[in-house]
Design a protein around this motif. Sequence first.
Motif, PDB file in Angstrom:
ATOM      1  N   ASP A 121       1.077  -1.372  -0.307  1.00 37.06           N
ATOM      2  CA  ASP A 121      -0.062   0.153   0.080  1.00 37.06           C
ATOM      3  C   ASP A 121       0.771   1.382  -0.284  1.00 37.06           C
ATOM      4  O   ASP A 121       1.188   1.662   1.395  1.00 37.06           O
ATOM      5  CB  ASP A 121      -0.778  -0.267   1.350  1.00 37.06           C
ATOM      6  CG  ASP A 121      -2.120   1.071   1.021  1.00 37.06           C
ATOM      7  OD1 ASP A 121      -2.174   1.821   0.113  1.00 37.06           O
ATOM      8  OD2 ASP A 121      -2.258   1.138   1.610  1.00 37.06           O
ATOM      9  N   TYR A 166     -10.136  -5.251   1.381  1.00 35.98           N
ATOM     10  CA  TYR A 166      -8.473  -4.154   2.091  1.00 35.98           C
ATOM     11  C   TYR A 166      -9.325  -2.583   1.482  1.00 35.98           C
ATOM     12  O   TYR A 166      -9.484  -1.722   1.780  1.00 35.98           O
ATOM     13  CB  TYR A 166      -7.102  -4.426   1.705  1.00 35.98           C
ATOM     14  CG  TYR A 166      -6.074  -3.162   2.645  1.00 35.98           C
ATOM     15  CD1 TYR A 166      -6.351  -3.188   3.384  1.00 35.98           C
ATOM     16  CD2 TYR A 166      -5.917  -2.887   1.649  1.00 35.98           C
ATOM     17  CE1 TYR A 166      -5.478  -2.039   3.805  1.00 35.98           C
ATOM     18  CE2 TYR A 166      -5.172  -1.664   1.730  1.00 35.98           C
ATOM     19  CZ  TYR A 166      -4.725  -1.521   3.120  1.00 35.98           C
ATOM     20  OH  TYR A 166      -3.833  -0.081   3.559  1.00 35.98           O
ATOM     21  N   LYS A 167      -9.253  -2.881   0.389  1.00 39.88           N
ATOM     22  CA  LYS A 167      -9.306  -1.844  -0.833  1.00 39.88           C
ATOM     23  C   LYS A 167     -10.594  -1.044  -0.249  1.00 39.88           C
ATOM     24  O   LYS A 167     -10.276  -0.052  -0.405  1.00 39.88           O
ATOM     25  CB  LYS A 167      -9.061  -1.459  -2.041  1.00 39.88           C
ATOM     26  CG  LYS A 167      -6.846  -2.215  -2.402  1.00 39.88           C
ATOM     27  CD  LYS A 167      -7.211  -2.288  -3.838  1.00 39.88           C
ATOM     28  CE  LYS A 167      -7.701  -3.656  -5.012  1.00 39.88           C
ATOM     29  NZ  LYS A 167      -7.162  -3.659  -6.410  1.00 39.88           N
ATOM     30  N   LYS A 174     -10.568   0.867   2.964  1.00 40.36           N
ATOM     31  CA  LYS A 174     -10.019   1.778   2.722  1.00 40.36           C
ATOM     32  C   LYS A 174     -10.310   2.908   1.809  1.00 40.36           C
ATOM     33  O   LYS A 174     -10.276   3.942   2.128  1.00 40.36           O
ATOM     34  CB  LYS A 174      -8.754   1.019   2.207  1.00 40.36           C
ATOM     35  CG  LYS A 174      -7.296   2.224   2.108  1.00 40.36           C
ATOM     36  CD  LYS A 174      -5.675   2.415   1.868  1.00 40.36           C
ATOM     37  CE  LYS A 174      -4.895   3.694   1.652  1.00 40.36           C
ATOM     38  NZ  LYS A 174      -4.160   3.380   1.184  1.00 40.36           N
ATOM     39  N   ASP A 234     -10.625   2.542  -1.380  1.00 37.70           N
ATOM     40  CA  ASP A 234      -9.496   3.256  -2.954  1.00 37.70           C
ATOM     41  C   ASP A 234     -10.912   2.727  -4.151  1.00 37.70           C
ATOM     42  O   ASP A 234     -11.202   2.096  -3.731  1.00 37.70           O
ATOM     43  CB  ASP A 234      -8.229   1.925  -2.924  1.00 37.70           C
ATOM     44  CG  ASP A 234      -7.102   2.581  -2.055  1.00 37.70           C
ATOM     45  OD1 ASP A 234      -7.653   3.668  -1.871  1.00 37.70           O
ATOM     46  OD2 ASP A 234      -6.410   2.042  -1.705  1.00 37.70           O
TER      47      ASP A 234
END
Length: 105
Positions: free
Chosen positions: A69, A99-100, A103, A105
Amino acid sequence: MEIREYIAKSGVCPYAKWFDDLDSMAAAKVAVAVSRMEAGNLSNIKWFSGIGEYKINWGPGYRIYLAKDGDQLIILFGGGVKKSQKKDIEKAKLLFQEYKQRKGD
């Protein structure tokens, strides 16, 4: 490099769960590999689909699954052995997507 273990939405840390089940010799080999990554040595990592696979050429062929990252952060998603490689890669890809999304993204 900063190394962090991913905590899934469920609250489980897949990497820690895997690591805690290793015998002492395997855990030592994996700990050395993580230390090398922390020092910036990423030469044993094969990258694909945003995921990295760190290969440890010892025993049953241990692997650590991760993603970068930015330039200085590595997220650890889990591990496995050569025999379960295909399944472990798919799991790491799903965790990376989670995760993305979390987060933003």
